[in-house]
Every structure is written in C-alpha cells, then in structure tokens.
Write a protein that holds these residues in place. Structure first.
Motif, PDB file in Angstrom:
ATOM      1  N   GLU A 257      59.145  49.388  15.299  1.00  0.00           N
ATOM      2  CA  GLU A 257      58.823  48.423  14.255  1.00  0.00           C
ATOM      3  C   GLU A 257      59.861  48.952  13.169  1.00  0.00           C
ATOM      4  N   LEU A 258      59.740  50.368  12.848  1.00  0.00           N
ATOM      5  CA  LEU A 258      60.635  50.823  11.678  1.00  0.00           C
ATOM      6  C   LEU A 258      62.141  50.834  11.937  1.00  0.00           C
ATOM      7  N   LEU A 259      62.493  50.989  13.219  1.00  0.00           N
ATOM      8  CA  LEU A 259      63.692  50.622  13.688  1.00  0.00           C
ATOM      9  C   LEU A 259      64.354  49.246  13.381  1.00  0.00           C
TER      10      LEU A 259
ATOM     11  N   ALA B  24      41.807  62.927  26.683  1.00  0.00           N
ATOM     12  CA  ALA B  24      42.935  63.689  26.053  1.00  0.00           C
ATOM     13  C   ALA B  24      44.223  63.098  26.631  1.00  0.00           C
ATOM     14  N   THR B  25      44.331  62.791  27.632  1.00  0.00           N
ATOM     15  CA  THR B  25      45.543  62.142  28.118  1.00  0.00           C
ATOM     16  C   THR B  25      45.749  60.777  27.728  1.00  0.00           C
ATOM     17  N   ILE B  26      44.661  59.932  27.815  1.00  0.00           N
ATOM     18  CA  ILE B  26      44.534  58.406  27.620  1.00  0.00           C
ATOM     19  C   ILE B  26      44.904  58.400  26.000  1.00  0.00           C
ATOM     20  N   LEU B  27      43.934  59.309  25.201  1.00  0.00           N
ATOM     21  CA  LEU B  27      44.393  59.275  23.896  1.00  0.00           C
ATOM     22  C   LEU B  27      45.729  59.545  23.507  1.00  0.00           C
ATOM     23  N   PHE B  28      46.153  60.507  24.161  1.00  0.00           N
ATOM     24  CA  PHE B  28      47.605  60.914  23.987  1.00  0.00           C
ATOM     25  C   PHE B  28      48.655  59.763  24.579  1.00  0.00           C
ATOM     26  N   GLY B  29      48.188  58.736  25.477  1.00  0.00           N
ATOM     27  CA  GLY B  29      49.029  57.866  25.926  1.00  0.00           C
ATOM     28  C   GLY B  29      48.999  56.872  24.661  1.00  0.00           C
ATOM     29  N   ILE B  30      47.848  56.434  24.318  1.00  0.00           N
ATOM     30  CA  ILE B  30      47.535  55.421  23.091  1.00  0.00           C
ATOM     31  C   ILE B  30      48.360  55.917  22.029  1.00  0.00           C
TER      32      ILE B  30
ATOM     33  N   ILE C 144      52.498  55.336  18.331  1.00  0.00           N
ATOM     34  CA  ILE C 144      53.988  55.845  17.636  1.00  0.00           C
ATOM     35  C   ILE C 144      55.357  55.304  17.831  1.00  0.00           C
ATOM     36  N   TRP C 145      55.266  54.871  19.282  1.00  0.00           N
ATOM     37  CA  TRP C 145      56.594  54.311  19.876  1.00  0.00           C
ATOM     38  C   TRP C 145      56.913  53.104  19.077  1.00  0.00           C
ATOM     39  N   ARG C 146      55.506  52.207  19.134  1.00  0.00           N
ATOM     40  CA  ARG C 146      55.786  50.731  18.611  1.00  0.00           C
ATOM     41  C   ARG C 146      55.990  50.860  17.196  1.00  0.00           C
TER      42      ARG C 146
END
Lengths: 183, 252
Positions: free
Chosen positions: B109-111, B92-98, B103-105
């Motif tokens: 990109e949106l920014l 779950a942690t890894i998935l959350f990190g990915i 989402i950050w990327r």
C-alpha cells in the motif's frame, strides 16, 4: 559424584531424555532413599517419597539451575520437601485434628527425631551428639537455625557455632578432600 | 575478611539458602554475596559438599524394582514441554505469518501510495512546465499585442462564409504574426479553412484555421506580406490556394 556424570545427567534432564532418570537412580537413589527414611522413619513411606520425588525431578528438570546449586543439593531439597509433606499428610490422617498448622512439620518435636531413634550409619557415629542433633535438625527436619535453637533449647549462637564446627568435624570424619571450585 | 562478609557468614542466611528456606528477597541477597565474594562462594560450596557427604553417609540401598516403577511412570507421562513448545511454535509461526502478510500488504500500500504520489508530482511538474510555457507564450503575445508596431487586421467572411471572423495581428519589426479565430462556419468533413499570405503576387500557405481554446495562435510570418487571405481547401490543406474558394481577405 563424578562431575562428568553429573554434567551428563543435567544435560539429559534438560533435554527431557528419559535416560537421565535411570542414571539419577543409579547414582543418587541410595543417598536420597536414606534421606527419605531419615525424615519419614518409615521405609514403605520413604519408597513412596522416593518415587514421587523422581517424578517431580523429571517434571521440574527445566527449573534446575546449575549455577545456583549442585545437582545433589537440588535433589536433596526435592526429596526433603516431599518427605516432609508425606509426614505431614500422615500425621493429619492419624491425628485427624482439624487445626494443624503447616509449620508443624518444621516444628516436629526434636524428641521425635532424636538422634537415639535414628538409624545412623556407623561412620557418622564419631560425630558428637551435640553437633549431630543440630545438623540433623537443619538438614533432615527442615528447621531454620532459629527454629533449631527453639526446639533444641539452645542459644542461636550455639546453633550456629555447632553447625560450623559439626560440619568441620564431619569433613575430618569422612576424610574427604574438599576441592574448591575456581571462581 | 571483609566485615560485611563476616557479618553475612555469621548469620544463618546462607544455611537457610542451602535448605531452600529463604524468601525470594533473601535468596537474591545470598546470590549477590555468592557472586561477589569468593569467601561466601567457597563457604556455600563447602556447605553443599558437607550436605552431600553427610546425607550420603546415611545411604540405604534403594529397591531395584522401584527404579522400574519410576521409569514406567516417567515414560507413561506425556512430555508436557514438547506439545507446549510445539503449540507455541505453531502459534508463533502463524502469528509471524500473519504479521509478515500484514507488513507485506502495508508495504504494498505504501509503495502504491508512493507511486501515486510520484505520478502526481510528475503531473504537477508537467503542469508547472506547461503553465510556464503558456505564461511565457501569453506574455509574448501580450508584448506583441501591446507593441505599438503591431497591426490588427479583421478578416470577415464573404457570402460563402458570412459568419467567418478572424483577427490577425502582424508585427513587421518583430516578424511575428498571430491569428485569433473568432468564428468559423461549419464545413463538410473533407474541407478546411486555410490562411494564405499574399507576397509579391503569390499566395504563400500559412496555416489551417481551427477554433482553439487559445485566443491567439501564432502563424508563420512572411516577409513582404501584403495581404492575408482565407480559402476553403480540401482536408489537409493545399500547397496552392484555390482562389475560387476565397472566403475572406484583407490587404495591408
């Protein structure tokens, strides 16, 4: 069983704290061993049943739901089912029959569990046989009321009424005060 | 007692539920009755108490050594819940990190897209302003050129600058003057063509001539302008005309 101890054991079980098994054994093993003996009628087999049951209880502690059954009710079910499985397994080995239906365990002839063959505690002896046979069939042989009716050859309505009256008589015999839990 | 409850209690479903021999559907029904009807709950509690009391009456002292065997067996068993939970938590942690990184990327990109879009809009706005100014300027020039009081003067170069050709538009009423530099012969890098207005016998500097994209370039208007003159001057222009370097002129 004291509610506090029961609650404490449940919490330990949920937390997978091994102290729960020690406490469970201290407070429930005698009653559960009695159940195992009553079902198997074999003390050595009952010991195996009790040991297997405690391991099952430990492994399946997370499945216990205190809102659906009291702790003893759950423990009783585990021991009863384990004991019935053990009896079934032993019968298979002995008879070596190819075709034995699973339901045989629940359809064990009542004569095999007839009250006169059971080692009954003296304080339960005050209960009339007609009630005791019905209660034993339902509590210790895993029969439904319909199955008990068929096996004991008495009408279903009589099974129901004898169960209710028998339970009421038991309460009188044990002289216990039933505390109804607030809803 | 409720008739429905009576019928339920007369049946054997509650006892079968106690013995765990009801079907999942029947169990749901029983649990509904227990939750909804206090009489059913009370009866169920009684049944459980009776079961415990009755079973306990047959209690047989359990072997003490069995307790140790059970405890050993339990202790030797790996706790399946913990590794499973740990693995689940790690996954779950890894998935959350990915997911977070993705989402950050995506957000970055949106920014970037937004910044580019904002710049584009700014450019477009600047273009609009510029175009409006150009349009306004062209409209003004068009008005001036079509004005009947606007005079057109063509200045052609002399022998020193034969290819020089510049058209001047002067409107005395509006006090505006424009030049259209058609052709300018090349000069050394340190020299420029400079335009002058002849006013009362004086040469007033107007502007340095250049070939531009715009057809018309407004130049300063001088009152009592009697002539237009073009001279070759040092780079940067002069304050006073070098008459010897006069290459074109026209009198009004």
């Amino acid at each position: 069983m004291k509610p506090f101890i029961e609650q404490h054991i449940i919490e330990l079980l949920k937390a997978q704290d091994e102290r729960a098994i020690g406490l469970l054994y201290d407070h429930y093993a005698d009653a559960l061993f009695g159940v195992a003996i009553k079902v198997t009628k074999d003390e050595a087999l009952a010991q195996d049943v009790l040991q297997e049951s405690f391991v099952k209880i430990w492994k399946n502690a997370s499945k216990y739901d205190a809102t659906k059954a009291r702790l003893f009710t759950w423990l009783f079910r585990v021991v009863q089912n384990t004991a019935i499985d053990a009896v079934r397994s032993r019968q298979r080995k002995k008879t070596k029959e190819i075709q034995i239906e699973d339901s045989n365990v629940y359809h064990i002839q009542s004569s095999k569990f007839a009250i006169e063959h059971l080692d009954i505690a003296s304080h339960a002896a005050g209960l009339e046989d007609k009630y005791r046979v019905v209660i034993d069939a339902l509590f210790f042989q895993g029969m439904t009321q319909q199955e008990a009716s068929d096996e004991l050859n008495i009408p279903l309505g009589t099974v129901k009424s004898r169960l209710k009256i028998g339970l009421r008589e038991l309460r009188k015999l044990f002289g216990l005060v039933i505390v109804f839990l607030s809803i | 007692m409720n008739e429905r409850v009576k019928i339920f209690l007369d049946g054997d479903m509650l006892e079968r539920y106690l013995m765990d021999t009801t079907s999942p559907m029947e169990s749901k029904e029983v649990e509904y009755y227990i939750e909804k009807y206090p009489e059913v709950k009370k009866t169920y509690i009684e049944l459980q108490e009776n079961l415990e009391e009755y079973a306990t009456s047959f209690a047989v002292p359990a072997p003490v050594e069995l307790k140790d065997k059970i405890l050993q067996q339990v202790q030797s068993r790996p706790k399946p819940a913990i590794p499973f939970l740990a693995i689940t938590a790690c996954a779950a942690t890894i998935l959350f990190g990915i997911m977070t990184f993705m989402i950050w990327r995506q957000n970055q990109e949106l920014l970037d897209d937004r910044r580019l879009t904002t710049e584009l809009i700014e450019d477009l706005n600047n273009d609009i302003v510029s175009n409006r100014q150009t349009l306004q300027s062209v409209e003004e020039q068009f008005m001036i050129l079509n004005n009947s009081s606007t005079e057109k003067y063509v200045l052609r170069g002399n022998t020193r600058a034969r290819k020089l050709e510049t058209v001047a538009y002067v409107n005395m009423l509006e006090k505006k003057s424009y030049v259209h530099v058609v052709a300018l012969p090349e000069l050394p890098d340190d020299q420029v063509y400079q335009m002058w207005a002849g006013v009362d016998g004086q040469m007033i500097p107007l502007d340095i001539l250049k070939i531009t994209k715009e057809n018309l370039v407004e130049i300063p208007y001088e009152e009592r302008m009697a002539s237009l003159n073009i001279t070759i001057e040092p780079k940067g222009g002069s304050k006073e005309a070098t008459v010897d370097n006069l290459v074109a002129n026209i009198s009004f």
